[in-house]
Design an enzyme around this catalytic site. Structure first.
Site, PDB file in Angstrom:
ATOM      1  NE  ARG A  31      -3.639  -0.079   2.688  1.00 55.12           N
ATOM      2  CZ  ARG A  31      -3.494   0.800   3.671  1.00 55.12           C
ATOM      3  NH1 ARG A  31      -2.479   0.697   4.507  1.00 55.12           N
ATOM      4  NH2 ARG A  31      -4.347   1.793   3.825  1.00 55.12           N
ATOM      5  CB  ILE A  32       3.592   2.470   2.186  1.00 53.17           C
ATOM      6  CG1 ILE A  32       2.700   2.598   3.419  1.00 53.17           C
ATOM      7  CG2 ILE A  32       4.637   3.598   2.153  1.00 53.17           C
ATOM      8  CD1 ILE A  32       3.423   2.430   4.746  1.00 53.17           C
TER       9      ILE A  32
ATOM     10  NE  ARG B  70       9.087  -1.721  11.822  1.00 55.09           N
ATOM     11  CZ  ARG B  70       8.155  -0.799  11.769  1.00 55.09           C
ATOM     12  NH1 ARG B  70       8.397   0.360  11.165  1.00 55.09           N
ATOM     13  NH2 ARG B  70       6.965  -1.003  12.309  1.00 55.09           N
TER      14      ARG B  70
ATOM     15  CG  ASP C 258      10.959   8.434   9.882  1.00 56.51           C
ATOM     16  OD1 ASP C 258      11.170   9.476  10.551  1.00 56.51           O
ATOM     17  OD2 ASP C 258       9.956   7.714  10.040  1.00 56.51           O
TER      18      ASP C 258
ATOM     19  CD  GLU D 144      13.523   3.116  15.086  1.00 54.74           C
ATOM     20  OE1 GLU D 144      12.294   3.189  15.218  1.00 54.74           O
ATOM     21  OE2 GLU D 144      14.113   3.442  14.049  1.00 54.74           O
TER      22      GLU D 144
ATOM     23  CG  HIS E   8       9.891   5.137  13.637  1.00 54.86           C
ATOM     24  ND1 HIS E   8      10.322   3.867  13.947  1.00 54.86           N
ATOM     25  CD2 HIS E   8       8.840   4.962  12.792  1.00 54.86           C
ATOM     26  CE1 HIS E   8       9.560   2.977  13.345  1.00 54.86           C
ATOM     27  NE2 HIS E   8       8.645   3.625  12.636  1.00 54.86           N
TER      28      HIS E   8
END
Length: 326
Positions: free
Chosen positions: A152-153, A231, A255, A260, A292
């Protein structure tokens, strides 16, 4: 039914109120992240909702002991949960989906900022240095963008990029016919070799671990730009740093980053970062690092809360659950 929502943030409050009323469920909000010390708060709850806190095997076992049957994470990724242990104990796990435009819009912004050297331009402007040396950028219509992952992204990123008239290459295990009007599917090796910009939109899996490393970087174009809003584990950070220092990589916009979880979403301005590679990357003029936040829009937060509540309801009711992953 009742749901315990850990790691509740103030920006989620209105949505928890709205959707708990809409779906007639009781949601108990807890500002604390889930830990071994506060896992007992989940007694009496079949379902809990979390965000990105690491849910270790011991914590999964503890939740199982207090009667939790379903863990819903208000995120797309679920690699922070020990799925193996959950399956072993019969604890089920679900994720959520949210507006793909949130991350897709952010990705295009990161691409533009990286290729137009916005970090250097903004830092110079802050000290009233308005010279042009070193800040000449590139135009997207002259570049080839490689998109890894056309879910989708990834699909939304590709559709956005089509307006910039750049060539778009795509790679996915499962090709999407509709996206072929905007992008050309190629083998991953071809994408690495041919792309001026590489952006990733795949989940963190064993197969995708360190998808970008010394070996794949060696096959890339000189001066390639690396974008990661997916990720951190997709990139071997040490190899990325080497590629930047050797000028093989022309710039990066990240990002997400490895390790993290104990840093992002905390105020650490007076502390030494417990992530040396992150500190190094932040020092480079051609590397943009954000904490993020690609997902973070009003629509996405609304979707995350609603889908987490719905997922819990569907699980308890024994109905088909599109968000259940284990």
């Amino acid at each position: 039914m009742k749901i315990l929502a850990y790691s509740h943030r103030p920006d989620e409050t209105e949505y928890f109120k709205e959707f708990s009323k809409k779906y007639k469920v009781e949601v108990v909000l807890c500002e604390e992240a889930p830990t071994m010390e506060n896992a007992d708060l989940a007694k009496g709850f079949d379902c809990i909702s979390i965000i990105t806190t690491m849910i270790s095997d011991k914590l999964v076992e503890k939740f199982h002991q207090v009667g939790v049957k379903f863990i819903s994470t208000r995120t797309i990724g679920y690699d922070h949960i020990d799925i193996k242990k959950a399956k072993e104990l019969g604890v089920h796990v679900g994720n959520v989906t949210y507006s793909p435009n949130s991350v897709a819009n952010y990705t295009v912004m990161m691409i533009l900022m990286a290729t137009r050297k916005m970090k250097s331009i903004m830092e110079r402007s802050n000290v009233q240095d308005y010279s042009l040396k070193g800040v000449q950028g590139k135009e997207l219509q002259n570049l080839t963008v490689g998109v890894i992952g056309t879910g989708r992204i990834g699909q939304t990123v590709i559709k956005h990029l089509s307006g910039f008239q750049c060539e778009v290459l795509a790679y996915d295990l499962y090709e999407n016919e509709k996206i072929k009007q905007y992008a050309k599917y190629v083998a991953l090796e071809k994408l690495f070799k041919s792309s001026d910009i590489i952006t990733m939109h795949v989940p963190a899996t064993e197969d995708n671990y360190h998808l970008i490393d010394k070996s794949s970087i060696a096959t890339m174009k000189e001066g390639v730009f690396i974008i990661n809003t997916a990720r951190g584990s997709l990139i071997n950070t040490s190899d990325l740093i080497t590629g930047i220092e050797q000028k093989k990589i022309g710039g990066a916009a990240l990002d997400v980053i490895e390790n993290e979880s104990n840093i992002y979403y905390k105020d650490l301005k007076c502390e030494i970062l417990d992530n040396r590679e992150l500190a190094i990357l932040k020092s480079y003029p051609n590397v943009i690092v954000t904490p993020h936040t690609a997902f973070y829009t009003d629509q996405a937060v609304s979707d995350m809360v609603e889908h987490s509540i719905l997922s819990c309801i569907l699980f308890v009711d024994g109905k088909e659950n599109p968000w259940q992953v284990a």
